[in-house]
Design a protein around this motif. Structure first.
Motif, short mmCIF file in Angstrom:
data_model
loop_
_atom_site.label_atom_id
_atom_site.label_comp_id
_atom_site.label_asym_id
_atom_site.label_seq_id
_atom_site.Cartn_x
_atom_site.Cartn_y
_atom_site.Cartn_z
N PRO A 153 -17.37 -10.86 -2.95
CA PRO A 153 -16.38 -10.73 -1.87
C PRO A 153 -16.48 -11.90 -0.89
CG PRO A 153 -18.16 -9.13 -1.60
CD PRO A 153 -18.36 -9.77 -2.94
N VAL A 154 -15.31 -12.31 -0.41
CA VAL A 154 -15.25 -13.42 0.54
C VAL A 154 -15.17 -12.85 1.95
CG1 VAL A 154 -13.95 -15.45 1.28
CG2 VAL A 154 -14.12 -14.90 -1.16
N GLU A 155 -16.10 -13.22 2.76
CA GLU A 155 -16.18 -12.71 4.13
C GLU A 155 -14.90 -13.00 4.89
OE1 GLU A 155 -18.34 -10.61 6.99
OE2 GLU A 155 -19.08 -11.18 5.02
N GLY A 156 -14.39 -11.98 5.59
CA GLY A 156 -13.24 -12.17 6.47
C GLY A 156 -11.89 -12.16 5.78
N THR A 157 -11.85 -11.85 4.50
CA THR A 157 -10.57 -11.82 3.79
C THR A 157 -10.18 -10.38 3.48
OG1 THR A 157 -11.61 -11.98 1.61
CG2 THR A 157 -11.03 -14.06 2.72
N LEU A 158 -8.89 -10.19 3.23
CA LEU A 158 -8.38 -8.88 2.86
C LEU A 158 -8.76 -8.60 1.41
CD1 LEU A 158 -6.67 -6.43 3.67
CD2 LEU A 158 -4.65 -7.69 2.89
N ARG A 159 -9.45 -7.50 1.16
CA ARG A 159 -9.94 -7.16 -0.19
C ARG A 159 -8.82 -6.45 -0.96
NH1 ARG A 159 -15.68 -6.58 0.94
NH2 ARG A 159 -16.01 -5.30 -0.93
N ARG A 160 -7.82 -7.21 -1.33
CA ARG A 160 -6.69 -6.61 -2.05
C ARG A 160 -7.11 -6.04 -3.40
NH1 ARG A 160 -4.11 -11.25 0.27
NH2 ARG A 160 -2.50 -10.60 1.77
N LEU A 161 -8.10 -6.65 -4.04
CA LEU A 161 -8.54 -6.13 -5.33
C LEU A 161 -9.06 -4.70 -5.21
CD1 LEU A 161 -10.34 -8.91 -7.43
CD2 LEU A 161 -8.63 -7.27 -8.21
N ASP A 162 -9.73 -4.40 -4.13
CA ASP A 162 -10.21 -3.04 -3.93
C ASP A 162 -9.05 -2.07 -3.84
OD1 ASP A 162 -12.64 -4.28 -3.85
OD2 ASP A 162 -13.09 -3.82 -1.76
N GLU A 163 -7.99 -2.48 -3.16
CA GLU A 163 -6.81 -1.62 -3.03
C GLU A 163 -6.11 -1.46 -4.37
OE1 GLU A 163 -4.10 0.91 -1.47
OE2 GLU A 163 -5.92 0.14 -0.50
N ILE A 164 -6.04 -2.52 -5.15
CA ILE A 164 -5.40 -2.47 -6.46
C ILE A 164 -6.09 -1.46 -7.36
CG2 ILE A 164 -5.07 -3.81 -8.60
CD1 ILE A 164 -4.50 -6.25 -6.77
N LEU A 165 -7.41 -1.38 -7.29
CA LEU A 165 -8.18 -0.51 -8.18
C LEU A 165 -8.29 0.91 -7.68
CD1 LEU A 165 -11.11 -2.96 -9.05
CD2 LEU A 165 -9.05 -2.51 -10.39
N ARG A 166 -7.76 1.19 -6.48
CA ARG A 166 -7.85 2.54 -5.92
C ARG A 166 -6.83 3.46 -6.59
NH1 ARG A 166 -7.81 1.10 -0.83
NH2 ARG A 166 -10.08 0.95 -0.81
N PRO A 167 -7.20 4.70 -6.91
CA PRO A 167 -6.26 5.62 -7.56
C PRO A 167 -4.99 5.82 -6.74
CG PRO A 167 -8.48 6.51 -7.63
CD PRO A 167 -8.53 5.32 -6.73
N LEU A 168 -3.89 6.04 -7.42
CA LEU A 168 -2.61 6.32 -6.75
C LEU A 168 -2.56 7.79 -6.35
CD1 LEU A 168 -0.11 4.37 -9.04
CD2 LEU A 168 -1.06 3.65 -6.83
#
Length: 614
Positions: free
Chosen positions: A599-614
């Motif tokens: 993970p890159v410090e200070g960035t939006l973790r979009r990958l985490d959101e992508i992998l979250r169940p709908l």
């Protein structure tokens, strides 16, 4: 001077007209010891004269003319008990001509499919206690008609006591004789059978619309717990939420747990084939790297079967398939299978991140993109047909899967960024693949349709984007989606759980990212990375490493030796290629390099959101 002879007349082109009558097909699959399928067809005919019969050549899901006609033998044609002469087309070897007598109403065709008895002959599909039958192996069909306009009534004879999974509707069953409802030829070929002595069926949704059909080498391998079935059920729910529609009346997941028939994953509209490791359930924690096969093939019911690139759809199995949109068909499916494996719980989210790291690193170290654009690899199913290659990292082979998935991650994160996280590739999936709920007729699309749908979600020059990503050489991996997703690709000195799982399941040692070698358990070199230290030392695939720094080879020894290179220790190998044996020293001092996403410090973790169940 010699001059060429005129070419023979081509096989008659298919027309969108009905073939008169119904073909009856009976397949006897009881000879499991010799692994022979015996086929008998009764084919209605309208008139005397030459009748052209075709063996399916271009198979959906394989993207190439991979039908094994060399395994078909014993052709015999009769009418009213009279033997009929037949001959093969001079150049179209999948076409046979049968001389039909005047006044004849039907002919009978008999032949065998001699399924491989060893891997040297092709994919093994029959074992003593289970089998995988694809109907294209055992059917001839009349030329001149779309496959959807030819009706077939199939019957399958199985050994006593066996059960079967198949998307076809069962009309009647008497003992080992399974009679199915009449279907068009295209649906028949798209509806394979998994059958076996040890069988279990599990409903994956309410009402049993989606069913998991399991065959196994041994009965104890069927022992799936409710905790193990739950993520498979969640996969169905997550796919429903992603696509928002279904394009099948029912769906059969066909899962074989076997080391006696060859592993595979093939998509179909109302079913999918997956041959996995025998301990898929009984060794649940260790086998997680194989759990993405079912998600991948299930997703294809939407992407590849219901929606299909216009040049990948053909009216019959003698017409060539063109694969220019495989980066959508397979590339986006590869992306979604990573995502849905995590959303369903078949993988932990960390496993999905590790799988993405492996994909990214694979493209990061390969040199082939310097000379060959990824779009050209969409021809690889026809060019190479997945045969072993001497230098795959330079030659490239179907990179539209992995590189395509990374490109679609780039697209997903771009949409999210451009719309303030309001829209994503999930919306594309619903609009593009989820249209017309309940419709089961294949809907084709073009490049312009893909670009137009993306523009309706997030205006951008998508045509130029794909032109750059697909049709140009780069020499670098497309990592923008990972970086915009809040991560970076890094290399560490210890493997991820995914890397370790891959080695355990496949019995391999992966040192591609360090010294450039992939090895089997006995030290045989599976692959040498182009431009790597192993390449510079003139190592080749097929050679065998006998010794490491004076010790006999084993995977632990070479891993220890690679690790010590970062301390200045040499890496000397004793290598045998053919009859020649030699010692080589690899010029390498980098230690182990295993891919991870950091993970890159200070960035939006979009990958985490992508992998979250709908």
């Amino acid at each position: 001077m010699p001059q060429p002879l005129p070419q023979p007349d081509p096989v008659i082109a298919p027309q969108d007209t009905d073939y008169p009558g119904v073909i009856t097909l009976t397949v006897d699959a009881t000879d499991t010891e010799r692994r022979i399928f015996n086929a008998c067809e009764t084919i209605p005919v309208e008139r005397g004269g030459p009748l052209c019969l075709l063996y399916p050549q271009w198979l959906p899901g394989y993207h190439a003319p991979q039908a094994q006609i060399e395994l078909v033998a014993g052709f015999s044609f009769t009418a009213a008990g009279q033997d009929l002469a037949w001959r093969r087309h001079p150049t179209e070897v999948y076409a046979l001509f049968v001389d039909v007598p005047d006044g004849c109403a039907e002919i009978e065709a008999r032949f065998q499919f001699l399924s491989p008895t060893s891997t040297s002959q092709g994919r093994v599909v029959v074992a003593p206690d289970l089998l995988n039958l694809e109907w294209n192996m055992v059917v001839l069909y009349p030329a001149g008609h779309f496959a959807r306009r030819i009706q077939v009534r199939p019957t399958l004879q199985l050994p006593d006591g066996w059960q079967a999974g198949c998307a076809l509707e069962l009309a009647n069953r008497t003992g080992g004789t399974w009679e199915f409802e009449t279907v068009p030829l295209d649906i028949l070929v798209d509806s394979p059978v998994f059958a076996g002595r040890h069988f279990r069926r599990i409903d994956l949704d309410e009402g049993g619309t989606v069913r998991l059909n399991i065959v196994a080498d041994e009965p104890e391998q069927l022992a799936a717990t409710e905790e193990q079935i739950a993520p498979h059920r969640e996969l169905v729910r997550q796919a429903d939420r992603l696509f928002g529609a279904r394009h099948f009346d029912h769906f059969d997941v066909l899962l074989a747990l076997s080391d006696q028939i060859a592993g595979k994953g093939v998509e179909h509209h109302r079913s999918c084939e997956a041959v996995s490791v025998p301990d898929y359930f009984t060794g649940w924690d260790a086998s997680f790297v194989r759990r993405d096969t079912i998600p991948h093939e299930y997703i294809h019911s939407w992407n590849g079967k219901y929606r299909r690139g216009a040049d990948s759809w053909t009216p019959s199995f003698d017409q060539p398939i063109r694969n220019s949109l495989m980066w959508v068909y397979e590339g986006q499916t590869q992306y979604w299978d990573r995502v849905l494996s995590a959303r369903s719980g078949l993988w932990q989210s960390d496993h999905a991140l590790q799988a993405l790291a492996h994909m990214a690193a694979t493209q990061d170290v390969r040199e082939g993109s310097r000379w060959r654009p990824v779009s050209d690899t969409t021809r690889d199913p026809i060019i190479a047909a997945r045969t072993a290659l001497p230098w795959p990292s330079w030659q490239r082979s179907e990179d539209y899967y992995v590189e395509g998935a990374l490109i679609w991650l780039d697209v997903d994160t771009r949409i999210r960024e451009a719309t303030g996280e309001e829209r994503s590739l999930d919306d594309f999936a619903r609009v593009f693949f989820g249209q017309d709920d309940g419709d089961q007729i294949t809907s084709t699309y073009t490049f312009e349709d893909v670009v137009g749908t993306l523009n309706s979600l997030a205006p951008f020059d998508w045509a130029a984007f794909f032109d750059d990503k697909l049709h140009r050489t780069t020499g670098v991996a497309p990592l923008a989606g990972i970086e915009r997703g809040g991560y970076r690709l890094v290399y560490q000195d210890s493997p991820s759980a995914y890397e370790g799982g891959m080695e355990a399941v496949y019995g391999s040692t992966n040192l591609l990212f360090s010294i450039g070698l992939s090895l089997s358990s006995d030290g045989t070199i599976n692959e040498v990375l182009w431009g790597s230290p192993a390449f510079d030392a003139a190592l080749i695939a097929g050679a065998r490493i006998l010794g490491v720094n004076g010790s006999t080879y084993n995977s632990g020894e070479i891993k220890r030796a690679v690790g010590r290179t970062s301390e200045g220790q040499p890496l000397n190998l004793l290598v045998k290629a053919g009859k020649r044996q030699r010692e080589v020293q690899l010029a390498y001092a980098g230690g182990h390099r295993y891919p991870h996403l950091e993970p890159v410090e200070g960035t939006l973790r979009r990958l985490d959101e992508i992998l979250r169940p709908l």
